[in-house]
Design a protein around this motif. Structure first.
Motif, PDB file in Angstrom:
ATOM      1  N   GLU A   1       7.881  -1.774   4.019  1.00 39.69           N
ATOM      2  CA  GLU A   1       7.943  -3.012   3.253  1.00 39.69           C
ATOM      3  C   GLU A   1       7.829  -4.217   4.191  1.00 39.69           C
ATOM      4  OE1 GLU A   1      11.328  -3.201   0.658  1.00 39.69           O
ATOM      5  OE2 GLU A   1      11.361  -1.020   0.427  1.00 39.69           O
ATOM      6  N   PRO A   2       7.213  -5.294   3.708  1.00 32.83           N
ATOM      7  CA  PRO A   2       7.071  -6.483   4.556  1.00 32.83           C
ATOM      8  C   PRO A   2       8.428  -7.135   4.830  1.00 32.83           C
ATOM      9  CG  PRO A   2       6.372  -6.968   2.323  1.00 32.83           C
ATOM     10  CD  PRO A   2       6.602  -5.484   2.377  1.00 32.83           C
ATOM     11  N   MET A   3       8.517  -7.786   5.982  1.00 30.00           N
ATOM     12  CA  MET A   3       9.720  -8.521   6.365  1.00 30.00           C
ATOM     13  C   MET A   3       9.478 -10.009   6.151  1.00 30.00           C
ATOM     14  SD  MET A   3      11.914  -6.192   7.683  1.00 30.00           S
ATOM     15  CE  MET A   3      12.970  -6.914   8.948  1.00 30.00           C
ATOM     16  N   ASP A   4      10.538 -10.736   5.912  1.00 33.19           N
ATOM     17  CA  ASP A   4      10.454 -12.178   5.716  1.00 33.19           C
ATOM     18  C   ASP A   4      10.734 -12.912   7.026  1.00 33.19           C
ATOM     19  OD1 ASP A   4      10.010 -11.911   2.947  1.00 33.19           O
ATOM     20  OD2 ASP A   4      12.165 -11.634   2.608  1.00 33.19           O
ATOM     21  N   PRO A   5      10.253 -14.159   7.142  1.00 37.61           N
ATOM     22  CA  PRO A   5      10.578 -14.960   8.325  1.00 37.61           C
ATOM     23  C   PRO A   5      12.046 -15.384   8.312  1.00 37.61           C
ATOM     24  CG  PRO A   5       9.366 -16.279   6.747  1.00 37.61           C
ATOM     25  CD  PRO A   5       9.359 -14.871   6.214  1.00 37.61           C
ATOM     26  N   VAL A   6      12.533 -15.803   9.456  1.00 34.91           N
ATOM     27  CA  VAL A   6      13.892 -16.316   9.600  1.00 34.91           C
ATOM     28  C   VAL A   6      13.793 -17.796   9.942  1.00 34.91           C
ATOM     29  CG1 VAL A   6      16.076 -16.129  10.860  1.00 34.91           C
ATOM     30  CG2 VAL A   6      14.721 -14.073  10.384  1.00 34.91           C
ATOM     31  N   GLU A   7      14.437 -18.618   9.149  1.00 29.95           N
ATOM     32  CA  GLU A   7      14.333 -20.064   9.342  1.00 29.95           C
ATOM     33  C   GLU A   7      14.759 -20.454  10.760  1.00 29.95           C
ATOM     34  OE1 GLU A   7      15.990 -24.252   7.366  1.00 29.95           O
ATOM     35  OE2 GLU A   7      16.643 -22.313   6.568  1.00 29.95           O
ATOM     36  N   GLY A   8      13.924 -21.253  11.405  1.00 30.98           N
ATOM     37  CA  GLY A   8      14.237 -21.751  12.733  1.00 30.98           C
ATOM     38  C   GLY A   8      13.736 -20.875  13.864  1.00 30.98           C
ATOM     39  N   TYR A   9      13.170 -19.699  13.541  1.00 33.37           N
ATOM     40  CA  TYR A   9      12.691 -18.768  14.556  1.00 33.37           C
ATOM     41  C   TYR A   9      11.220 -18.452  14.330  1.00 33.37           C
ATOM     42  CZ  TYR A   9      17.595 -17.802  15.653  1.00 33.37           C
ATOM     43  OH  TYR A   9      18.917 -17.915  16.014  1.00 33.37           O
ATOM     44  N   GLY A  10      10.498 -18.213  15.418  1.00 33.19           N
ATOM     45  CA  GLY A  10       9.122 -17.778  15.306  1.00 33.19           C
ATOM     46  C   GLY A  10       9.046 -16.334  14.849  1.00 33.19           C
ATOM     47  N   PRO A  11       7.936 -15.933  14.203  1.00 34.37           N
ATOM     48  CA  PRO A  11       7.817 -14.563  13.701  1.00 34.37           C
ATOM     49  C   PRO A  11       7.821 -13.507  14.788  1.00 34.37           C
ATOM     50  CG  PRO A  11       5.719 -15.725  13.547  1.00 34.37           C
ATOM     51  CD  PRO A  11       6.741 -16.745  13.904  1.00 34.37           C
ATOM     52  N   ALA A  12       7.502 -13.878  16.018  1.00 32.95           N
ATOM     53  CA  ALA A  12       7.506 -12.898  17.101  1.00 32.95           C
ATOM     54  C   ALA A  12       8.913 -12.463  17.472  1.00 32.95           C
ATOM     55  CB  ALA A  12       6.797 -13.467  18.334  1.00 32.95           C
ATOM     56  N   VAL A  13       9.916 -13.300  17.199  1.00 27.33           N
ATOM     57  CA  VAL A  13      11.257 -13.005  17.711  1.00 27.33           C
ATOM     58  C   VAL A  13      12.298 -12.758  16.627  1.00 27.33           C
ATOM     59  CG1 VAL A  13      10.847 -14.304  19.827  1.00 27.33           C
ATOM     60  CG2 VAL A  13      11.882 -15.469  17.864  1.00 27.33           C
ATOM     61  N   ALA A  14      11.940 -12.875  15.351  1.00 25.86           N
ATOM     62  CA  ALA A  14      12.942 -12.671  14.307  1.00 25.86           C
ATOM     63  C   ALA A  14      12.263 -12.259  13.005  1.00 25.86           C
ATOM     64  CB  ALA A  14      13.768 -13.935  14.088  1.00 25.86           C
TER      65      ALA A  14
ATOM     66  N   GLY B   1       4.078 -10.230  14.879  1.00 25.83           N
ATOM     67  CA  GLY B   1       5.330 -10.221  15.611  1.00 25.83           C
ATOM     68  C   GLY B   1       6.282  -9.103  15.246  1.00 25.83           C
ATOM     69  N   LEU B   2       7.566  -9.439  15.185  1.00 25.15           N
ATOM     70  CA  LEU B   2       8.623  -8.450  15.008  1.00 25.15           C
ATOM     71  C   LEU B   2       8.544  -7.754  13.655  1.00 25.15           C
ATOM     72  CD1 LEU B   2      11.162  -7.055  16.001  1.00 25.15           C
ATOM     73  CD2 LEU B   2      12.475  -9.083  15.375  1.00 25.15           C
ATOM     74  N   GLY B   3       8.262  -8.498  12.590  1.00 27.73           N
ATOM     75  CA  GLY B   3       8.194  -7.892  11.268  1.00 27.73           C
ATOM     76  C   GLY B   3       7.110  -6.826  11.189  1.00 27.73           C
ATOM     77  N   GLU B   4       5.922  -7.135  11.704  1.00 28.15           N
ATOM     78  CA  GLU B   4       4.823  -6.173  11.683  1.00 28.15           C
ATOM     79  C   GLU B   4       5.120  -4.987  12.594  1.00 28.15           C
ATOM     80  OE1 GLU B   4       2.107  -5.930   9.854  1.00 28.15           O
ATOM     81  OE2 GLU B   4       2.748  -7.682   8.699  1.00 28.15           O
ATOM     82  N   ALA B   5       5.774  -5.240  13.736  1.00 24.23           N
ATOM     83  CA  ALA B   5       6.114  -4.144  14.639  1.00 24.23           C
ATOM     84  C   ALA B   5       7.079  -3.172  13.972  1.00 24.23           C
ATOM     85  CB  ALA B   5       6.720  -4.700  15.926  1.00 24.23           C
TER      86      ALA B   5
END
Length: 265
Positions: free
Chosen positions: A38-51, A21-25
């Motif tokens: 550097e890798p990105m972390d997930p955002v609580e409450g959101y899917g990895p594609a959008v945050a 998703g967004l982090g890899e993009a």
């Protein structure tokens, strides 16, 4: 409309459809430009594609792609203390996000970032592209963002579910929920307001306004559920009102005398 969905419209965000998703993009964009990926972390409450989120001590750089109507990468940069009101940006170009993120990772302060990128603003609504302040306010309200004034979640969703009300600026305050015809002070309110009646119920009222001093306050409906209250508000939108203008209401209230030397009229 599900702002926290893990799905994105592929025609708007083709680079986010791939796994990660967004982090890899963002990592791929950074690598193309020679930045540290550097890798990105997930955002609580959101899917990895959008945050996606990146931490620097207590500060956070959070990126969202939750606009399902137009391509938009919205990002929030909190202060070093963690205080959320740092800087806000909006762009349709993922490369711009990657560049700002890299400068931030390299230690640039909020002030330095705002001097370098004029798209950064002090509030999320100031950062919204022209013509999208109202839709941004609604999206942040429905997402329960910590960087906007929030009201009752059930009521906000019920009001948004009424298409006639989406063109007004959502403005919850002190338990009440107003829908305004301007997005900044001076505000103009011509749509009935929803006020708490206790036990999760609501009253719908027309509120006295300095803009219309001859129209007294009155109750249109009492002790209604959120959906009933929203439907009643929608049924009582004055003819010819809305959509909300961006900025303050430009017209002088009827009760105010003209200013000497004013040549507007």
């Amino acid at each position: 409309m599900n702002e926290r969905s893990g799905r994105v419209p592929s025609e708007l965000y083709p680079e986010l459809v791939a796994p990660g998703g967004l982090g890899e993009a963002l990592a791929r964009e950074a690598a193309r430009r020679g930045y540290g990926a550097e890798p990105m972390d997930p955002v609580e409450g959101y899917g990895p594609a959008v945050a996606a989120c990146c931490a620097r001590g207590e500060a956070r750089f959070v990126v969202y792609a939750t606009n399902e109507d137009e391509r938009e990468f919205r990002f929030e940069i909190s202060a070093d203390s963690g205080w959320p009101w740092g800087a806000f940006g909006s762009t349709d170009d993922l490369a711009v996000v990657a560049a700002v993120l890299q400068a931030w990772r390299d230690g640039a302060s909020i002030g330095q970032l705002r001097r370098e990128w004029t798209l950064l603003a002090a509030s999320p609504l100031e950062a919204a592209p022209p013509g999208r302040v109202v839709s941004t306010a609604w999206r942040l309200t429905l997402e329960r963002s910590r960087v906007i004034r929030l009201g009752d979640a059930e009521l906000a969703e019920a009001l948004y579910a009424q298409p006639a009300l989406r063109v007004f600026f959502p403005f919850p305050s002190h338990g009440e929920f107003s829908l305004l015809s301007s997005t900044a002070d001076p505000f103009y309110e011509e749509v009935p307001r929803v006020v708490p009646a206790g036990q999760g119920l609501w009253n719908v009222v027309t509120a006295w306004s300095r803009w219309s001093p001859g129209i007294p306050s009155r109750v249109l409906g009492s002790r209604l559920g959120a959906r009933e209250a929203a439907a009643l508000v929608a049924a009582n939108v004055p003819a010819g009102s809305g959509p909300a203008i961006e900025g303050g209401w430009a017209h002088r209230p009827a009760a105010e005398p003209p200013v000497i030397g004013d040549i507007d009229g």
